[in-house]
Design an enzyme around this catalytic site. Structure first.
Site, PDB file in Angstrom:
ATOM      1  N   THR A 137      -4.845   7.012  -5.657  1.00 25.31           N
ATOM      2  CA  THR A 137      -4.811   6.527  -4.623  1.00 25.31           C
ATOM      3  C   THR A 137      -4.400   8.214  -3.586  1.00 25.31           C
ATOM      4  O   THR A 137      -4.427   9.517  -2.439  1.00 25.31           O
ATOM      5  CB  THR A 137      -4.757   5.885  -3.529  1.00 25.31           C
ATOM      6  OG1 THR A 137      -5.727   4.660  -4.129  1.00 25.31           O
ATOM      7  CG2 THR A 137      -4.905   6.329  -2.055  1.00 25.31           C
ATOM      8  N   GLU A 170       0.379  -0.968  -0.138  1.00 28.41           N
ATOM      9  CA  GLU A 170      -0.061   0.070   0.194  1.00 28.41           C
ATOM     10  C   GLU A 170       0.732   1.008  -0.371  1.00 28.41           C
ATOM     11  O   GLU A 170       0.699   2.097  -0.622  1.00 28.41           O
ATOM     12  CB  GLU A 170      -1.010  -0.348   1.588  1.00 28.41           C
ATOM     13  CG  GLU A 170      -1.583  -0.991   0.997  1.00 28.41           C
ATOM     14  CD  GLU A 170      -2.793  -1.412   0.227  1.00 28.41           C
ATOM     15  OE1 GLU A 170      -2.536  -0.994  -1.664  1.00 28.41           O
ATOM     16  OE2 GLU A 170      -4.755  -0.703   0.357  1.00 28.41           O
TER      17      GLU A 170
END
Ligand code: HSE
Length: 308
Positions: A183, A130
């Site tokens: 993101t 991530e």
């Protein structure tokens, strides 16, 4: 399959769930990636196949590669792994594409090594993926991908993940307008401070949502699906967001918001029939404004990543 190889399914996830930015997430039943992970004598991690999405295959540029290296670093295993990734989740769609690859990789490796690592350690390894994908090592997608159901990251330091039960009739509708929102970009536009007034509303809703999930109080779940902090900023990046949300609520959804960092929009409903009606209402908006979309109606995945 021999013990040197494993095939896994890793579910898509909705992170944030309106009020719980970076702390709440839930796993979906109907969509996820598949991976085959193989032990090799050669050290290190190699992405040997990547189908379904145009993503980097170089180990250090691939989230599964980076998460896998984080695991290898902590392991006394002398060999390595080859990874085949079959992406069903579109990158940049807002339903945990990178988390599925990172989580699937480290879970599979742990199985092949005889489970030396705890679930919480696997979350930490997957968070490295991530970090590569979004610039921040958040756990609100990887935790539900690993544990299944709803999860709350109560604390990042030290990492503390709480699993939360899901009411049996809860269904999610997710619509993905065909634009990509990275993101990392949708995090950059957020403010770094919030007012006490907004914080009070937000933590009231987080508590309400968790209480509603524990007691299967669908109305409380619906009332708590509010986001006073992130949604007002990020929704600007999503075409038709206000209309899609309005249509979902009018069609009977309990609540509706941005899935993860978007552009997907999710709604929760009581029962699959209602969730399908909500899907039809949401689709109608994108048909009217001429935007292509994917739509999923899904139960909650209670298992998380699993062998297939
Ligand atoms: N909590 C993360 C964010 C999830 O909203 O940036 C990304 O999918």
């Amino acid at each position: 399959m021999s013990a040197n190889q494993i095939k896994v399914f890793c579910p898509a996830t909705i992170a944030n769930i309106s009020c719980g930015f970076d702390v709440l997430g839930v796993a979906l039943d109907s969509v996820g990636d598949q991976m085959i992970v193989r032990k090799t004598l050669e050290k290190g991690i190699r992405i040997t196949k990547l189908e379904g999405q145009d993503l980097p295959m170089k180990t250090l540029q691939n989230v599964a590669g980076v998460a896998g290296l984080a695991l290898l670093k902590e392991s006394d295993y002398q060999g390595g792994f080859d990874i085949e990734i079959y992406k069903k989740i579109k990158a940049g769609s807002g339903i945990g594409s990178s988390a599925a690859s990172s989580t699937g990789a480290v879970w599979a490796m742990n199985e092949l090594l005889g489970k030396p690592f705890s679930a919480l350690q696997l979350v930490k390894f997957a968070m490295e993926g991530e970090l590569l994908a979004s610039g921040v090592a958040h756990a609100d997608n990887v935790a539900p991908a690993l544990f299944g159901g709803f999860t709350l990251v109560r604390s990042y330091d030290p990492l503390d993940v709480v699993t939360i039960p899901s009411p049996s009739e809860l269904f999610a509708t997710v619509i993905h307008p065909q634009i990509e929102v990275k993101t990392s970009d949708s995090r950059k536009i957020l403010k770094t401070t919030i007012s006490l007034k907004d914080a009070i509303k937000q933590w009231g809703n987080v508590g309400g949502l968790v209480a509603g999930l524990f007691t299967s109080d669908y109305k409380l779940i619906g009332r708590s699906l509010e986001d006073h902090i992130v949604e007002p900023i990020r929704s600007i990046l999503i075409p038709g967001f206000d209309d899609v949300k309005k249509a979902a609520i009018e069609a009977g959804a309990l609540g509706c918001g941005i899935s993860g960092s978007g552009p997907s929009i999710f709604a929760f409903s009581k029962g699959e029939v209602k969730a399908k009606k909500v899907a039809a209402a949401m689709q109608e908006i994108y048909q009217e404004i001429g935007i292509d979309y994917d739509v999923h109606v899904s139960g909650i995945n209670m298992d998380g990543v699993r062998k297939i």
